[in-house]
Design a protein around this motif. Sequence first.
Motif, PDB file in Angstrom:
ATOM      1  N   UNK A 113       0.794  -1.229   0.000  1.00 39.35           N
ATOM      2  CA  UNK A 113       0.000   0.000   0.000  1.00 39.35           C
ATOM      3  C   UNK A 113       0.823   1.275   0.000  1.00 39.35           C
ATOM      4  N   UNK A 114       2.077   1.218   0.481  1.00 32.90           N
ATOM      5  CA  UNK A 114       2.843   2.448   0.669  1.00 32.90           C
ATOM      6  C   UNK A 114       4.331   2.185   0.489  1.00 32.90           C
ATOM      7  N   UNK A 115       5.031   3.193  -0.046  1.00 32.19           N
ATOM      8  CA  UNK A 115       6.482   3.146  -0.228  1.00 32.19           C
ATOM      9  C   UNK A 115       7.078   4.463   0.244  1.00 32.19           C
ATOM     10  N   UNK A 116       8.309   4.413   0.749  1.00 30.20           N
ATOM     11  CA  UNK A 116       9.038   5.626   1.113  1.00 30.20           C
ATOM     12  C   UNK A 116      10.524   5.350   0.992  1.00 30.20           C
ATOM     13  N   UNK A 117      11.279   6.363   0.576  1.00 27.59           N
ATOM     14  CA  UNK A 117      12.738   6.284   0.483  1.00 27.59           C
ATOM     15  C   UNK A 117      13.359   7.189   1.533  1.00 27.59           C
ATOM     16  N   UNK A 118      14.532   6.793   2.047  1.00 26.83           N
ATOM     17  CA  UNK A 118      15.248   7.714   2.916  1.00 26.83           C
ATOM     18  C   UNK A 118      15.862   8.831   2.076  1.00 26.83           C
ATOM     19  N   UNK A 119      16.521   9.782   2.717  1.00 28.00           N
ATOM     20  CA  UNK A 119      16.944  11.000   2.033  1.00 28.00           C
ATOM     21  C   UNK A 119      17.883  10.750   0.852  1.00 28.00           C
ATOM     22  N   UNK A 120      18.812   9.816   0.990  1.00 30.45           N
ATOM     23  CA  UNK A 120      19.757   9.579  -0.103  1.00 30.45           C
ATOM     24  C   UNK A 120      19.346   8.438  -1.024  1.00 30.45           C
ATOM     25  N   UNK A 153      14.835   1.674   1.121  1.00 33.47           N
ATOM     26  CA  UNK A 153      13.437   1.705   0.727  1.00 33.47           C
ATOM     27  C   UNK A 153      12.603   1.055   1.820  1.00 33.47           C
ATOM     28  N   UNK A 154      11.498   1.692   2.181  1.00 35.07           N
ATOM     29  CA  UNK A 154      10.551   1.128   3.145  1.00 35.07           C
ATOM     30  C   UNK A 154       9.248   0.825   2.418  1.00 35.07           C
ATOM     31  N   UNK A 155       8.668  -0.324   2.700  1.00 36.54           N
ATOM     32  CA  UNK A 155       7.403  -0.704   2.071  1.00 36.54           C
ATOM     33  C   UNK A 155       6.430  -1.195   3.125  1.00 36.54           C
ATOM     34  N   UNK A 198       8.669  -3.480   5.591  1.00 36.63           N
ATOM     35  CA  UNK A 198       9.927  -4.113   5.225  1.00 36.63           C
ATOM     36  C   UNK A 198      10.978  -3.055   4.907  1.00 36.63           C
ATOM     37  N   UNK A 199      12.214  -3.355   5.284  1.00 37.06           N
ATOM     38  CA  UNK A 199      13.355  -2.484   5.025  1.00 37.06           C
ATOM     39  C   UNK A 199      14.198  -3.124   3.927  1.00 37.06           C
ATOM     40  N   UNK A 258      -3.338  -3.212   8.731  1.00 40.82           N
ATOM     41  CA  UNK A 258      -2.632  -2.881   7.494  1.00 40.82           C
ATOM     42  C   UNK A 258      -1.928  -1.529   7.573  1.00 40.82           C
ATOM     43  N   UNK A 259      -0.748  -1.438   6.945  1.00 42.75           N
ATOM     44  CA  UNK A 259      -0.031  -0.175   6.787  1.00 42.75           C
ATOM     45  C   UNK A 259      -0.629   0.538   5.577  1.00 42.75           C
ATOM     46  N   UNK A 260      -1.056   1.791   5.768  1.00 37.05           N
ATOM     47  CA  UNK A 260      -1.722   2.525   4.698  1.00 37.05           C
ATOM     48  C   UNK A 260      -0.885   3.663   4.130  1.00 37.05           C
ATOM     49  N   UNK A 261       0.068   4.195   4.896  1.00 44.59           N
ATOM     50  CA  UNK A 261       0.887   5.305   4.398  1.00 44.59           C
ATOM     51  C   UNK A 261       2.227   5.328   5.114  1.00 44.59           C
ATOM     52  N   UNK A 262       3.249   5.812   4.397  1.00 47.71           N
ATOM     53  CA  UNK A 262       4.606   5.935   4.921  1.00 47.71           C
ATOM     54  C   UNK A 262       5.221   7.229   4.418  1.00 47.71           C
ATOM     55  N   UNK A 263       5.965   7.923   5.281  1.00 45.16           N
ATOM     56  CA  UNK A 263       6.788   9.044   4.827  1.00 45.16           C
ATOM     57  C   UNK A 263       8.097   9.026   5.602  1.00 45.16           C
ATOM     58  N   UNK A 264       9.144   9.572   4.980  1.00 42.84           N
ATOM     59  CA  UNK A 264      10.442   9.692   5.629  1.00 42.84           C
ATOM     60  C   UNK A 264      10.816  11.163   5.686  1.00 42.84           C
ATOM     61  N   UNK A 265      11.183  11.651   6.889  1.00 42.70           N
ATOM     62  CA  UNK A 265      11.577  13.047   7.043  1.00 42.70           C
ATOM     63  C   UNK A 265      12.578  13.141   8.195  1.00 42.70           C
ATOM     64  N   UNK A 266      13.691  13.849   7.954  1.00 46.36           N
ATOM     65  CA  UNK A 266      14.708  14.079   8.991  1.00 46.36           C
ATOM     66  C   UNK A 266      15.124  12.794   9.699  1.00 46.36           C
ATOM     67  N   UNK A 267      15.407  11.759   8.919  1.00 46.41           N
ATOM     68  CA  UNK A 267      15.830  10.457   9.456  1.00 46.41           C
ATOM     69  C   UNK A 267      14.763   9.769  10.293  1.00 46.41           C
ATOM     70  N   UNK A 268      13.541  10.252  10.208  1.00 42.92           N
ATOM     71  CA  UNK A 268      12.424   9.580  10.865  1.00 42.92           C
ATOM     72  C   UNK A 268      11.548   8.927   9.816  1.00 42.92           C
TER      73      UNK A 268
END
Length: 435
Positions: A303-310, A314-316, A324-325, A347-357
């Motif tokens: 349902x959701x993906x996010x990348x760290x700053x660099x 990848x987080x899913x 998953x990392x 269920x995980x519905x959303x993910x975001x990455x900000x300031x190493x969080x």
Amino acid sequence: MLIHLCSSANCATATHQSTISLPKFHRSHKQYQHTSESSSGPEAPTPSTSQDSTSTSTTNSTLYSNLSIQTLPSLPSLQNLSSQSLNFSISHHSLTSLTPHPSHPVTSLAVHHNLLYAATGHQITVYDRHTYTTLHTFNSLSTSSGSTKAITFSKHTIFTTHQDCKIRVWHHHNNTHRMLTSLPTVNDRLRRFLLPNNYITIRRHNKRLWIEHADAVTGLAVSNGVIYSVSWDKTLKIWRVSDLRCVESLKAHEDAVNAIAVSNDGTVYTGSADRRIRVWAKPVGEKRHVLVATLEKHKSAVNALALNDDGSVLFSGACDRSILVWEKEDSANHMVVSGALRGHQKAILCLINVSDLLLSGSADRTVRIWKRGYDGRFCCLAVLDGHRKPVKSLAAIPECDETSDDDTVSVFSGSLDGEIKVWRVSITHNPELNS
């Protein structure tokens, strides 16, 4: 490659081998019953056939509350961490609650400079993110556009995706938003509509131009002058920001595509109800994106993906309740799973990455905050609780506080109960704990 992970509110660690074997997947989030064909236009070597765009009329709250849950195997070597083991501490509190439209769920949130954008139904409300006052409300003029699925930005241009298969383009000036066009544009359609090979069959006796999405556009990303869109029609489409033309259409998955993330180097990640994450890239000297890898570890719809700053991690998030990392190994040219973050009950519905969080929103009505310590371990630092229905959208932005050395982040969480909660999260670093 080994990675230490931390699970649940008690922050446990796990050592997880990247070669973990998981059972075969067997559940998808959005079901389709149709057949597909593929045809291509002059500028699209493999435009995907979209499927029947009609979907069951089910309320969002019921949909996300009744998702079938599949669990991943337990990670080995779990043990509890004491608070003294962490080299940082976190504090958080709720600042206020906003209700743009009480009768509609909050389907998308986005922060741009000092503005907070909140989508409820076909309307988008703009707030001053410091005073939380309503500045402006704009919409697609037609309630038939359905809910707004995603909001993203390119300078003063705003892109929104909708249930009615369209991407709308808006210009922001002096607290007003004017719709410029929708994608595909009229000019793009006129260039192609006369040639039969520009059409694809989406279902029996129904054809569309390959540049058109044929179902809800669920995800959008803008990077390096390129717009990437994904849809429940199973396709990934690529557009130029300069002239808003669709230049590629790819059959990305075997089921609805729910999420997209793009790294700074142009690598594209798509997550689908077929339980897979696919990796796309444009080789040097080539004009088209190609499939680089297929990542398969989730047991149910992604349902959701996010990348760290660099872009190195990848987080899913999926209906199997896990995050998953994924990281690159020295011996691999694509990402492999290195562990899982656990704690959510649905269920995980959303993910975001900000300031190493990493922030995760779930159908269990909570937001969890995760962070990687100096020793490489991920920990769940806090659980933000208070929503009455599933958390469908998240936005966050770092705050500058010259009076403190703490890292402060403003977090906005939107729920299917129609409410937006505003949180202030502060992280205090304790370097003496490293010794």
